[in-house]
Design a protein around this motif. Structure first.
Motif, PDB file in Angstrom:
ATOM      1  N   MET A   1     -74.281  43.381 -50.885  1.00 18.04           N
ATOM      2  CA  MET A   1     -73.008  44.365 -50.477  1.00 18.04           C
ATOM      3  C   MET A   1     -73.670  45.563 -50.067  1.00 18.04           C
ATOM      4  N   SER A   2     -72.981  46.117 -48.730  1.00 18.14           N
ATOM      5  CA  SER A   2     -73.681  47.314 -48.379  1.00 18.14           C
ATOM      6  C   SER A   2     -72.971  48.475 -48.882  1.00 18.14           C
ATOM      7  N   ARG A   3     -73.788  49.473 -49.147  1.00 17.75           N
ATOM      8  CA  ARG A   3     -73.267  50.705 -49.692  1.00 17.75           C
ATOM      9  C   ARG A   3     -73.824  51.968 -49.077  1.00 17.75           C
ATOM     10  N   ALA A   4     -72.789  53.019 -48.894  1.00 17.46           N
ATOM     11  CA  ALA A   4     -72.984  54.157 -48.237  1.00 17.46           C
ATOM     12  C   ALA A   4     -72.610  55.304 -49.200  1.00 17.46           C
ATOM     13  N   VAL A   5     -73.392  56.459 -49.278  1.00 19.98           N
ATOM     14  CA  VAL A   5     -73.180  57.795 -50.220  1.00 19.98           C
ATOM     15  C   VAL A   5     -73.022  58.644 -49.020  1.00 19.98           C
ATOM     16  N   VAL A   6     -71.622  59.659 -49.399  1.00 19.70           N
ATOM     17  CA  VAL A   6     -71.379  61.009 -48.747  1.00 19.70           C
ATOM     18  C   VAL A   6     -71.558  61.880 -49.739  1.00 19.70           C
ATOM     19  N   ALA A   7     -72.238  63.068 -49.482  1.00 22.40           N
ATOM     20  CA  ALA A   7     -72.438  64.284 -50.412  1.00 22.40           C
ATOM     21  C   ALA A   7     -71.698  65.081 -49.785  1.00 22.40           C
ATOM     22  N   GLY A   8     -70.315  65.393 -50.359  1.00 21.85           N
ATOM     23  CA  GLY A   8     -69.685  66.437 -50.170  1.00 21.85           C
ATOM     24  C   GLY A   8     -68.272  65.925 -49.573  1.00 21.85           C
ATOM     25  N   VAL A   9     -67.143  66.244 -50.202  1.00 23.19           N
ATOM     26  CA  VAL A   9     -65.848  65.774 -49.770  1.00 23.19           C
ATOM     27  C   VAL A   9     -65.148  67.107 -49.124  1.00 23.19           C
ATOM     28  N   SER A  10     -65.969  67.401 -47.978  1.00 30.18           N
ATOM     29  CA  SER A  10     -65.315  68.506 -47.236  1.00 30.18           C
ATOM     30  C   SER A  10     -64.360  67.870 -45.988  1.00 30.18           C
ATOM     31  N   VAL A  11     -63.825  68.619 -45.012  1.00 29.50           N
ATOM     32  CA  VAL A  11     -63.183  67.673 -43.974  1.00 29.50           C
ATOM     33  C   VAL A  11     -64.074  66.747 -43.260  1.00 29.50           C
ATOM     34  N   ALA A  12     -65.528  67.244 -43.144  1.00 29.85           N
ATOM     35  CA  ALA A  12     -66.768  66.388 -42.416  1.00 29.85           C
ATOM     36  C   ALA A  12     -66.863  65.074 -43.310  1.00 29.85           C
ATOM     37  N   GLY A  13     -66.777  65.388 -44.860  1.00 26.25           N
ATOM     38  CA  GLY A  13     -67.064  64.250 -45.701  1.00 26.25           C
ATOM     39  C   GLY A  13     -65.931  63.316 -45.719  1.00 26.25           C
ATOM     40  N   LEU A  14     -64.718  63.767 -45.752  1.00 26.26           N
ATOM     41  CA  LEU A  14     -63.685  62.717 -45.613  1.00 26.26           C
ATOM     42  C   LEU A  14     -63.438  62.046 -44.532  1.00 26.26           C
ATOM     43  N   ALA A  15     -63.866  62.526 -43.176  1.00 32.15           N
ATOM     44  CA  ALA A  15     -63.847  61.797 -41.887  1.00 32.15           C
ATOM     45  C   ALA A  15     -64.795  60.851 -42.006  1.00 32.15           C
ATOM     46  N   ALA A  16     -66.084  61.413 -42.474  1.00 29.48           N
ATOM     47  CA  ALA A  16     -67.103  60.354 -42.607  1.00 29.48           C
ATOM     48  C   ALA A  16     -66.944  59.030 -43.595  1.00 29.48           C
ATOM     49  N   GLY A  17     -66.205  59.536 -44.385  1.00 27.74           N
ATOM     50  CA  GLY A  17     -65.833  58.388 -45.475  1.00 27.74           C
ATOM     51  C   GLY A  17     -64.849  57.471 -44.992  1.00 27.74           C
ATOM     52  N   ARG A  18     -63.973  57.968 -43.981  1.00 26.36           N
ATOM     53  CA  ARG A  18     -63.156  57.067 -43.452  1.00 26.36           C
ATOM     54  C   ARG A  18     -63.908  56.201 -42.290  1.00 26.36           C
ATOM     55  N   VAL A  19     -64.779  56.848 -41.602  1.00 27.41           N
ATOM     56  CA  VAL A  19     -65.636  56.009 -40.760  1.00 27.41           C
ATOM     57  C   VAL A  19     -66.344  54.889 -41.137  1.00 27.41           C
ATOM     58  N   LEU A  20     -66.900  55.325 -42.529  1.00 27.12           N
ATOM     59  CA  LEU A  20     -67.801  54.290 -43.000  1.00 27.12           C
ATOM     60  C   LEU A  20     -67.023  53.349 -43.986  1.00 27.12           C
ATOM     61  N   SER A  21     -65.718  53.452 -44.215  1.00 25.69           N
ATOM     62  CA  SER A  21     -64.967  52.466 -44.792  1.00 25.69           C
ATOM     63  C   SER A  21     -64.786  51.136 -43.907  1.00 25.69           C
ATOM     64  N   ARG A  22     -65.243  51.548 -42.619  1.00 20.76           N
ATOM     65  CA  ARG A  22     -64.978  50.539 -41.666  1.00 20.76           C
ATOM     66  C   ARG A  22     -66.071  49.658 -41.439  1.00 20.76           C
ATOM     67  N   HIS A  23     -67.280  49.960 -42.168  1.00 19.05           N
ATOM     68  CA  HIS A  23     -68.696  49.419 -41.629  1.00 19.05           C
ATOM     69  C   HIS A  23     -69.405  48.988 -42.971  1.00 19.05           C
TER      70      HIS A  23
END
Length: 434
Positions: A1-23
């Motif tokens: 299972m692949s796993r990514a971590v995002v530090a910070g739920v800012s606009v940038a963090g939420l946008a990164a989370g959206r992209v990472l959910s694809r990968h």
């Protein structure tokens, strides 16, 4: 299972989370703030009550990564301001109207609420209330994070720093034995204040306008920017700014006096006809900065930064949100390529250059500003002044200038021979006609 971590739920963090959910199979969002229900303010965003305006690129990118989001914020009350109802002025002189570049003023709390609603329910996404305080690595590759609670998350394939301009990512790297990325700063000493005013159906415009933007260059009085626009059917939002000793305070009387003194249309009409709908909220922005990860001599794999953790410029130019969304697009392209981490920083370097080249020369013209001025500041500033002045009387130049301001074109397009020649001829004609 692949796993990514995002530090910070800012606009940038939420946008990164959206992209990472694809990968990735699992995306862990780590955020120390208690996230509000609905449109409440988040503690880690001290400027959340300040005025925010989405430029053209920000609107396009939001709808790309979050289909229909701009329509949703409009159902929440945001009002699209097209060029026919918008006035852009420099030192009181209006620019030609340029169609195709609508502004969308929004409440930051509304925007973040809609982004959370879009990202947090995604199947791969999990939210943890905690704070990242360090990194783990194995064999030159980051493979986990250390949390303030004492927990440690391992078996991580990618860590994204989206903790904003106050990022501690450099210290995290130092503890792993790497030098922090070089950092550039321009000391701005900027202050700005935002106030809400009642907007009625009987008076839906100000001097016939939906929005007005006033830039004072410092040639005639103190430099600064002021903007007024509707944020709902029943509220106007007005922002004023100044530097150093001219920073605005939270005094309602001072705010009114500043609006009455603004040379552009709309501001005096606002305070004369509309009653305040809340207190004046102030925020201070001490410096613009960028972290040049691409210049680091060594850097571990699988650790990157996005948003204000990379570049944070003068907020009056409205580049923060589109910049964060561009970083999300760069992240998606990089993950699709499966390239080394250095390739991601090459992408964000180009994006940071575009933001920095737009704002830094304009900021560097202010006499009180100190710091890391670009080597070509004088030439860039002279060119910016030429284009800026000529765009007031030439519709073609006005359109090209607007495309750069809205981040639809790179700043270098204003330095093409044809554009410079047109600006020189326009300026010469203006001198002859005087």
């Amino acid at each position: 299972m692949s796993r990514a971590v995002v530090a910070g739920v800012s606009v940038a963090g939420l946008a990164a989370g959206r992209v990472l959910s694809r990968h990735f199979d699992e995306v862990l969002l780590i955020e120390p703030d208690v996230l509000p229900k609905g449109t409440g303010a988040r503690g880690g965003v001290p400027h959340s009550e300040q005025m925010h305006v989405l430029l053209g690129l920000a609107q396009s990118l939001l709808d790309h990564w979050f289909p229909g989001l701009t329509s949703l914020v409009r159902t929440d009350g945001a009002v699209l301001c097209d060029s026919r109802a918008t006035r852009m002025c420099t030192d009181g002189v209006p620019r030609p109207l340029v169609a195709g570049f609508p502004l969308l003023p929004v409440r930051r709390t509304v925007l973040e609420s809609r982004l959370r609603d879009a990202v947090l329910p995604l199947p791969p996404v999990r939210l943890f209330r905690d704070r990242v305080v360090g990194l783990r690595q194995r064999g030159g590759r980051v493979d986990g994070v250390v949390l303030a609670s004492g927990r440690s998350l391992g078996e991580v394939d990618l860590v994204v720093d989206a903790t904003g301009r106050g990022s501690r990512g450099g210290e995290w790297l130092r503890h792993l034995g790497y030098a922090p990325p070089p950092r550039r700063r321009l000391k701005l000493d900027l202050g700005y204040a935002t106030a809400l005013f009642h907007r009625s159906a009987e008076h839906p415009t100000l001097d016939g306008l939906l929005s007005s933007h006033s830039t004072r260059t410092g040639l005639h009085g103190a430099p600064g920017v002021a903007t007024v626009a509707p944020v709902t059917d029943s509220r106007w939002s007005c922002l004023i700014s100044g530097y150093g000793d001219d920073r605005p305070t939270a005094s309602p009387g001072e705010f009114r006096r500043r609006c009455l003194a603004e040379p552009a249309a709309g501001f005096a009409d606002l305070v004369r006809r509309c009653a305040p709908a809340g207190p004046v909220r102030v925020h201070r922005f001490p410096h613009a900065q960028r972290r040049d990860h691409h210049l680091a001599e060594t850097h571990p794999e699988a650790f990157i930064a996005v948003g204000d953790a990379v570049v944070s410029c003068n907020p009056v130019y409205g580049q923060g949100i589109p910049s964060a969304l561009l970083h999300a697009s760069a992240l998606d392209a990089w993950l699709t390529e499966s390239a080394p981490t250095a390739a991601f920083f090459d992408r964000t370097r180009a994006l940071a250059d575009a933001v920095w080249q737009t704002s830094a020369p304009l900021d560097s013209r202010l006499p009180h500003v100190t710091g890391d001025r670009p080597p070509s500041t004088r030439l860039t500033r002279a060119l910016a002044d030429l284009i800026n002045t000529s765009a007031h009387s030439d519709e073609v130049l006005a359109r090209r200038f607007a495309a750069v301001v809205h981040m639809r074109e790179h700043p270098s397009t204003l330095a093409t021979p044809s554009t410079v020649a047109r600006a020189v001829i326009t300026a010469a004609k203006a001198r002859i006609s005087r």
